[in-house]
Design a protein around this motif. Sequence first.
Motif, mmCIF file in Angstrom:
data_model
loop_
_atom_site.group_PDB
_atom_site.id
_atom_site.type_symbol
_atom_site.label_atom_id
_atom_site.label_comp_id
_atom_site.label_asym_id
_atom_site.label_seq_id
_atom_site.Cartn_x
_atom_site.Cartn_y
_atom_site.Cartn_z
ATOM 1 N N UNK A 179 -8.325 -15.850 23.888
ATOM 2 C CA UNK A 179 -8.748 -17.157 23.376
ATOM 3 C C UNK A 179 -10.256 -17.267 23.218
ATOM 4 N N UNK A 180 -11.001 -16.494 23.998
ATOM 5 C CA UNK A 180 -12.459 -16.594 23.963
ATOM 6 C C UNK A 180 -13.081 -15.653 22.923
ATOM 7 N N UNK A 181 -12.271 -15.018 22.084
ATOM 8 C CA UNK A 181 -12.784 -14.128 21.038
ATOM 9 C C UNK A 181 -12.641 -14.778 19.662
ATOM 10 N N UNK A 182 -13.584 -14.491 18.811
ATOM 11 C CA UNK A 182 -13.446 -14.861 17.402
ATOM 12 C C UNK A 182 -12.777 -13.683 16.698
ATOM 13 N N UNK A 183 -11.615 -13.907 16.111
ATOM 14 C CA UNK A 183 -10.803 -12.838 15.543
ATOM 15 C C UNK A 183 -10.905 -12.831 14.027
ATOM 16 N N UNK A 184 -11.118 -11.662 13.468
ATOM 17 C CA UNK A 184 -11.096 -11.475 12.014
ATOM 18 C C UNK A 184 -9.904 -10.584 11.689
ATOM 19 N N UNK A 185 -8.928 -11.146 10.967
ATOM 20 C CA UNK A 185 -7.700 -10.424 10.630
ATOM 21 C C UNK A 185 -7.797 -9.841 9.220
ATOM 22 N N UNK A 186 -7.722 -8.534 9.124
ATOM 23 C CA UNK A 186 -7.799 -7.846 7.831
ATOM 24 C C UNK A 186 -6.551 -6.992 7.648
ATOM 25 N N UNK A 187 -5.921 -7.116 6.481
ATOM 26 C CA UNK A 187 -4.746 -6.306 6.160
ATOM 27 C C UNK A 187 -5.075 -5.365 5.016
ATOM 28 N N UNK A 188 -4.624 -4.133 5.160
ATOM 29 C CA UNK A 188 -4.890 -3.090 4.169
ATOM 30 C C UNK A 188 -3.566 -2.618 3.581
ATOM 31 N N UNK A 189 -3.468 -2.648 2.245
ATOM 32 C CA UNK A 189 -2.241 -2.175 1.592
ATOM 33 C C UNK A 189 -2.544 -1.916 0.118
ATOM 34 N N UNK A 190 -1.852 -0.954 -0.497
ATOM 35 C CA UNK A 190 -2.009 -0.758 -1.937
ATOM 36 C C UNK A 190 -1.354 -1.912 -2.684
ATOM 37 N N UNK A 191 -1.914 -2.305 -3.798
ATOM 38 C CA UNK A 191 -1.341 -3.411 -4.568
ATOM 39 C C UNK A 191 -0.014 -3.017 -5.214
ATOM 40 N N UNK A 192 0.176 -1.727 -5.455
ATOM 41 C CA UNK A 192 1.405 -1.225 -6.074
ATOM 42 C C UNK A 192 2.303 -0.630 -4.981
ATOM 43 N N UNK A 193 3.485 -1.196 -4.795
ATOM 44 C CA UNK A 193 4.390 -0.725 -3.753
ATOM 45 C C UNK A 193 4.819 0.722 -3.970
ATOM 46 N N UNK A 194 4.946 1.127 -5.239
ATOM 47 C CA UNK A 194 5.356 2.498 -5.539
ATOM 48 C C UNK A 194 4.335 3.507 -5.022
ATOM 49 N N UNK A 195 3.071 3.124 -5.067
ATOM 50 C CA UNK A 195 2.008 3.998 -4.556
ATOM 51 C C UNK A 195 2.226 4.249 -3.064
ATOM 52 N N UNK A 196 2.555 3.187 -2.331
ATOM 53 C CA UNK A 196 2.813 3.326 -0.891
ATOM 54 C C UNK A 196 4.031 4.221 -0.647
ATOM 55 N N UNK A 197 5.077 4.038 -1.436
ATOM 56 C CA UNK A 197 6.282 4.867 -1.282
ATOM 57 C C UNK A 197 5.972 6.345 -1.524
ATOM 58 N N UNK A 198 5.145 6.616 -2.526
ATOM 59 C CA UNK A 198 4.762 8.007 -2.816
ATOM 60 C C UNK A 198 3.963 8.593 -1.656
ATOM 61 N N UNK A 199 3.061 7.803 -1.104
ATOM 62 C CA UNK A 199 2.252 8.281 0.025
ATOM 63 C C UNK A 199 3.132 8.592 1.232
#
Length: 300
Positions: A179-199
């Motif tokens: 609770x005493x931390x300032x949290x920065x939430x960042x999500x990383x993902x390719x915009x194209x789902x097919x690219x992720x499937x290939x990887x």
Amino acid sequence: MGPTASGKSRLAEQLVDDMPAELINVDSALIYQGMDIGTAKPSPRVRKQVRYHLIDICDPLQRYSAAQFATDASRIMRDITARQRVPMLVGGTMLYFKALLEGLSDLPSSDEAVRKKLEEELQQIGLQALHRKLKDIDPISAARINSNDPQRTLRALEVYYISGKTLTELQGQRQKFVDDYKILNIALAPTNREVLHQRIEQRFHAMLQQGLVAEVEALYKRGDLSDELPSIRAVGYRQVWHYLQGKLSYDDMVEKAIIATRQLAKRQMTWLRSWADLIWLDSDDAQLCDGVIEIVRKHF
């Protein structure tokens, strides 16, 4: 945060070159010793250059809960902060993130006698009657739990009979970790789902070339592990385990492992889409590292 094979660890390792940060692993498979190839664990060379925490902390025979993670991670965060450095949490086990950032309810353990009595009652009067009883005791939980869900209905009643408090009351009394931390939430993902499937497919074939089958075989030959353990249920490991048992052909093992990894990525994306205050970044952005540094500067 991000789905598997999105490049989270690689980005975090690059960021450490430009920030006074230390990395905390948030991947439930990386905690296990002797499970390196199939988890894409950072190499010993990388771990000499970058300070990583919560990697190789458990034998595959051990179980490690989200509560244990939250306790360990919050302690390490404070140690890092005390050294005037920034804790950077990296991984895709969303339940671990949720436990750490939102806290955990202190629910009582299951009681065999209470559970047996409830199961007898279930047989005698039926699930709908038990759900109506729950509605009288804890209307908020009853509204949230499907009347056709015996496991959750019985658990909510069990909690009340053991503790004298409703599930709703206890869930409102969460143990807080950061609770005493300032949290920065960042999500990383390719915009194209097919690219992720290939990887995902390319990465699993690369793991096989690096010796994944031999790695799992070493675990298999120990004789004290089984596919009932969380470690061996990890994607890739479970399928190779079944191949070694003769339950799958090699080709079927490869196909099922890739499918299981894609399903994991889908579940991770589902978690992330419901996450509050999340900054999405394209993992294929050539200026990704500079972009994250700029975001951090703006927020802190």
